[in-house]
Design a protein around this motif. Structure first.
Motif, PDB file in Angstrom:
ATOM      1  N   UNK A 834       0.847  -1.204   0.000  1.00 18.14           N
ATOM      2  CA  UNK A 834       0.000   0.000   0.000  1.00 18.14           C
ATOM      3  C   UNK A 834       0.871   1.239   0.000  1.00 18.14           C
ATOM      4  N   UNK A 835       1.950   1.190   0.807  1.00 17.62           N
ATOM      5  CA  UNK A 835       2.832   2.352   0.884  1.00 17.62           C
ATOM      6  C   UNK A 835       3.694   2.535  -0.344  1.00 17.62           C
ATOM      7  N   UNK A 836       4.349   1.453  -0.793  1.00 13.55           N
ATOM      8  CA  UNK A 836       5.283   1.551  -1.910  1.00 13.55           C
ATOM      9  C   UNK A 836       4.607   1.938  -3.214  1.00 13.55           C
ATOM     10  N   UNK A 837       3.415   1.419  -3.445  1.00 13.80           N
ATOM     11  CA  UNK A 837       2.728   1.686  -4.706  1.00 13.80           C
ATOM     12  C   UNK A 837       1.792   2.891  -4.628  1.00 13.80           C
ATOM     13  N   UNK A 838       1.880   3.587  -3.462  1.00 12.70           N
ATOM     14  CA  UNK A 838       1.075   4.798  -3.280  1.00 12.70           C
ATOM     15  C   UNK A 838      -0.398   4.559  -3.606  1.00 12.70           C
ATOM     16  N   UNK A 839      -0.926   3.438  -3.081  1.00 17.15           N
ATOM     17  CA  UNK A 839      -2.308   3.059  -3.368  1.00 17.15           C
ATOM     18  C   UNK A 839      -3.296   4.121  -2.877  1.00 17.15           C
ATOM     19  N   UNK A 840      -3.082   4.579  -1.646  1.00 18.67           N
ATOM     20  CA  UNK A 840      -4.004   5.570  -1.080  1.00 18.67           C
ATOM     21  C   UNK A 840      -3.999   6.847  -1.917  1.00 18.67           C
ATOM     22  N   UNK A 841      -2.809   7.284  -2.304  1.00 16.90           N
ATOM     23  CA  UNK A 841      -2.713   8.514  -3.098  1.00 16.90           C
ATOM     24  C   UNK A 841      -3.433   8.375  -4.439  1.00 16.90           C
ATOM     25  N   UNK A 842      -3.353   7.184  -5.040  1.00 16.93           N
ATOM     26  CA  UNK A 842      -3.987   6.975  -6.345  1.00 16.93           C
ATOM     27  C   UNK A 842      -5.511   6.867  -6.219  1.00 16.93           C
ATOM     28  N   UNK A 843      -5.979   6.343  -5.080  1.00 18.61           N
ATOM     29  CA  UNK A 843      -7.418   6.208  -4.875  1.00 18.61           C
ATOM     30  C   UNK A 843      -8.058   7.518  -4.400  1.00 18.61           C
ATOM     31  N   UNK A 844      -7.255   8.373  -3.760  1.00 18.28           N
ATOM     32  CA  UNK A 844      -7.775   9.574  -3.104  1.00 18.28           C
ATOM     33  C   UNK A 844      -8.689  10.436  -3.967  1.00 18.28           C
TER      34      UNK A 844
END
Length: 879
Positions: A834-844
């Motif tokens: 989740x952190x490395x692939x910036x999942x949260x940032x992409x979903x935000x």
């Protein structure tokens, strides 16, 4: 701002006066009809109203002013300067100063004396309790401001309704007031200067003053029979006239009156409303209120034919003779003020100030009643509410201190309460708010204080065996354990009892198919439950499962210093106690079965307790051990207690009903195949949807579903769970950070730091259900180990931030889902991914709130088993 004068028989007299800034009357003039004219010159048998002349009244006032003989308009006829007191002609009896304590005084200078006057026809309800509270608060503040005076809170029993009043009801009301802590300074159980304090014991006083009014021509005897009064009413209604007494006996021939008396004809005593009289009060809550007395009430009854005085006469006399300075009561009594004011003026007694508080409504905006649930104080006591919390909440039903503060101690309310801040709009009784207020007061109390209250509650709920002494040490131990177990989550003391009963019972269904909890069923389907349950049953059977030490019953609830533990994440006992042994057993179970986290804790909890969520398992088992001991003080049959051996037998039968396919964890290959198939099906469905949407757009301009064009990471990558905030404190080094302890359904609560301090108070967060993003890698924020993120909604410029609220029926630890996405087939991303692939940032950019405040992803709401999540912010962002 002026008192009213009535001109009678060419002599200026006081017809209606004011007392204090809460009470005024207007100037009017009138003439008295000749004696013997019982119809008073009115066709149809009704008196004509005297013509009003404001000009005449003002001329009169100016003339009196010039002579220095005008009584103060602020305090009525009884408050005059010493230089003019002997010169001004009034109807005031010479004995008024001795009979009425406030006669001739400025009410504002008098020590505050307030009264609560219940009718003993039932128990004390919410509305009456609020009235008593407001009077009590003002009296207590008066005692602080004017110590060593007669200031006080007077309890007066208005029991003139002989048919409905009972001694039992009186005792109930007194008991309810005592429970609330609204102790009176004078009352029916005391021998004080202004007693007796029951109206039924003051009859001679009422009759004496009624006789005085008769003698002064301010009241008269009415010999109309009930049949005559009915006929009078029928004629008036037929003529379209509002029914009221027509004054038949108002100015009757004295000889005729004496004849009726000699004949023994029953009569009532009626008040003679002065011609043209108006009564005006300056109510502290409702502002200026006025009545045309003659047009509104006519000549009303003071004494019934039985000799029993009517309510309004008693109240007026009692307020005057007891020196009441302010009357605070419900708005339904507002119309009574007219009659009471006229009576007080006629007696030459000063009026008190008035404050008529608005009604309390139920959630349907109708007057609060039994149909809305508990409304009597005694029921709230039995339901586990604290007196101080009730006082706190009742004070807020129409009042505030001008700030956002909602939790007040009793002393704070005494200092802050001001009747001028009572609003004139109705208040809605909110049980959810009351429970929250009660919870805040419970949190301020030590566990030992709450234990005593829970002990009493246990007795009311029938938990103890019959014949067990309340002093039995085991009762103290069980109660302490039950209180400690529930302290963090309880909203009432009854919650601790209900929680203890749940812990002592076993809620596991009889079979897999009968299981109603969908989250439990899905957990079992993952395959970890069956092998873990079988292993624990074997351990219990062989005596290898760790059990509480009977000689150290409270180990799980006490720290090493012997102090009570209320935080659910804190383990009690020493390194060699039951909690430590249980923790070691769980570690070996995890290692042997190669499971951890929720795949371990959820199956174990369900197997041992029958529930998917709850407090610390070691504390639950410790309480169960007390409840199932041979010498237990708990009525095991009534409470339906199930010991560990019986639970394992039940669990065994339950496991036999679990389908074979769910009796072992799925292999990674099987999980991958299942996931690939569902992913392929989803892609096919998306392709079909895309084609259909494109066709629809080309033909009729329909909007394309955003899911068909979305190319970012799956929402299923996030592990968003329902959590409950157990504890909140300020970060020692960061001004904008709160530190939070949140139960997300794991064996131990998460520690999470959030930047919510600039936006809300700790009390607004603690105890709340929230959404927590759980698969974020643990990291230190200004030295604090934070593992997860509390999801909030914010407006466009982030100046407003609010918590996202799961529905109240949502279960702690359950995963939040979004419709049209496969949360079972898709794997939750690991924390590092989740952190490395910036999942949260992409979903935000796709996590928003709708115009209705619903958090959404691609137009689909965040959902739990209890329904849709919500937020107070519309068209905002989620993060």
């Amino acid at each position: 701002l002026l008192s009213a004068f009535a001109v009678q028989s060419c002599t200026h007299r006081v017809a209606a006066f004011s007392v204090g800034r809460y009470s005024r009357v207007a100037f009017s003039t009138g003439t008295t009809a000749p004696a013997g004219n019982n119809n008073n010159g009115l066709a149809g048998g009704r008196r004509t109203r005297a013509k009003h002349s404001g000009e005449t009244g003002m001329k009169l006032m100016d003339a009196l002013k010039k002579k220095g003989k005008l009584p103060s308009y602020t305090y009525g006829a009884l408050f005059q300067s010493a230089s003019t007191a002997d010169e001004v002609e009034t109807d005031i009896p010479k004995k008024a100063n001795s009979l009425f304590p406030n006669a001739g005084k400025n009410i504002d200078d008098c020590p505050p004396r307030l009264r609560f006057a219940p009718s003993p026809t039932g128990s004390l309800h919410v509305g009456g309790a609020r009235t008593a509270l407001y009077n009590w608060l003002m009296a207590k503040k008066g005692q602080l401001d004017k110590p060593n005076t007669e200031s006080g809170f007077i309890l007066r029993v208005e029991d003139t309704d002989v048919a409905r009043s009972t001694k039992e009801s009186e005792l109930e009301v007194l008991a309810d007031l005592s429970w609330l802590g609204l102790h009176w300074d004078e009352g029916p159980d005391m021998d004080k200067n202004y007693g007796p304090y029951r109206q039924s014991e003051r009859t001679e006083l009422y009759k004496t003053l009624a006789a005085q009014l008769l003698e002064e021509g301010k009241a008269y005897r009415c010999f109309c029979s009930p049949e005559e009064l009915d006929e009078m009413k029928e004629k008036q209604e037929a003529a379209g006239i509002p029914p009221r007494y027509d004054g038949t006996w108002r100015d009757a021939d004295p000889e005729l009156v004496q004849q009726k008396l000699d004949e023994g004809v029953p009569y009532t005593v009626r008040f003679k409303v002065p011609p043209g009289a108006r009564v005006v009060i300056d109510d502290a809550v409702r502002g200026t209120v006025s009545w045309d007395a003659e047009a509104t009430v006519g000549d009303f009854i003071l004494l019934r034919s039985s000799g029993i005085p009517v309510y309004n006469f008693c109240v007026a006399v009692d307020d005057a003779t007891m020196g009441i300075t302010t009357v605070v009561r419900a708005e339904e009594h507002l119309t009574n003020t007219l009659r009471q004011g006229l009576i007080l003026d006629a007696l030459g007694a000063p009026r008190p100030k008035y404050a008529h508080c608005s009604l309390i409504l139920g959630d349907d905006k109708k007057k609060l009643s039994k149909r809305h649930g508990a409304t009597s104080c005694n029921q709230f006591r039995l339901d586990g509410f604290l007196p101080d919390a009730m006082i706190n909440y009742l004070s807020l039903l129409g009042w505030n201190d001008g700030t956002d503060e909602e939790i007040f101690a009793r002393d704070e309310l005494i200092e802050l309460f001001d009747v001028d801040r009572v609003v004139n709009s109705p208040s809605v009784f909110d049980m959810v708010k009351l429970r929250w207020v009660n919870q805040q007061h419970l949190k301020r109390m030590a566990v030992e204080e709450v234990t005593e209250l829970v002990k009493e509650q246990m007795g009311w709920e029938g938990v103890w065996k019959e014949g067990v002494s309340e002093d039995d040490p085991q009762i103290a131990d069980v109660t302490f354990a039950a209180t400690s177990l529930a302290k963090q989550m309880m909203e009432t003391t009854k919650d601790a009892v209900l929680n203890a009963q749940t812990v002592l019972q076993y809620g596991l269904a009889d079979s897999f198919d009968a299981l109603q909890d969908e989250s439990a069923k899905k957990m079992i389907q993952n395959g970890n439950f069956y092998p873990l349950a079988m292993q624990m049953m074997e351990a219990v059977e062989k005596g290898e499962f760790p059990l509480p030490d009977p000689s150290q019953k409270l180990d799980a609830f006490l720290d090493e210093q012997g102090k009570g533990i209320v935080e659910d994440n804190e383990a009690g006992g020493s390194a060699y106690s039951f909690p430590a042994a249980y923790k070691a057993y769980m570690k070996s179970l995890a290692k042997e079965n190669k499971v951890k986290g929720k795949h371990l804790f959820h199956p174990v909890r369900l197997a041992l307790t029958g529930e998917m969520s709850g407090q610390d398992v070691t504390k639950q088992l410790a309480l169960l051990s007390m409840g199932t001991a041979d010498d237990s003080v708990i009525d095991t049959e009534k409470v339906h207690v199930m010991d560990l051996a019986a639970r394992m037998e039940h669990l065994k039968k339950f496991c036999e009903t679990i389908p074979e396919e769910f009796r072992a964890p799925k292999s990674k290959e099987d999980q991958k195949k299942k996931g690939d198939k569902k992913k392929a099906d989803k892609q096919d469905a998306a392709a079909v949807a895309t084609t259909a949407a494109a066709t629809a757009t080309a033909t009729d301009g329909a909007t394309v579903d955003p899911i068909t064009t979305y190319e970012g990471p799956p929402i299923t990558a996030l592990d968003i769970r329902v959590g409950r905030v157990l504890k909140v404190w300020e970060h020692e080094e960061a001004d904008k950070l709160y530190c939070e302890e949140i139960d997300v359904g794991e064996d131990e609560p998460r520690l999470i730091a959030s930047g919510l301090k600039p936006f809300m108070e700790k009390e607004d967060i603690e105890g709340r259900l929230v959404l927590v993003l759980c698969n974020l890698k643990a990291r230190k924020l200004v030295g604090f180990p934070s593992h997860g993120m509390v999801l909030c909604a914010s407006n466009e410029d982030h100046t407003e931030v609010k918590l996202i609220s799961p529905p109240v029926e949502a279960k702690v630890g359950e995963r939040v889902i979004v419709p049209d996405f496969d949360f079972e087939g898709e794997d939750i991303f690991a924390e590092n991914k989740v952190g490395k692939k910036k999942i949260v940032e992409k979903l935000a950019p796709f996590l928003v709130t709708s115009k209705y405040g619903v958090p959404e992803f691609l137009g689909r709401p965040f959902m739990t088993s209890g329904g849709v999540c919500t937020s107070p912010i519309s068209d905002g962002t989620v993060g």
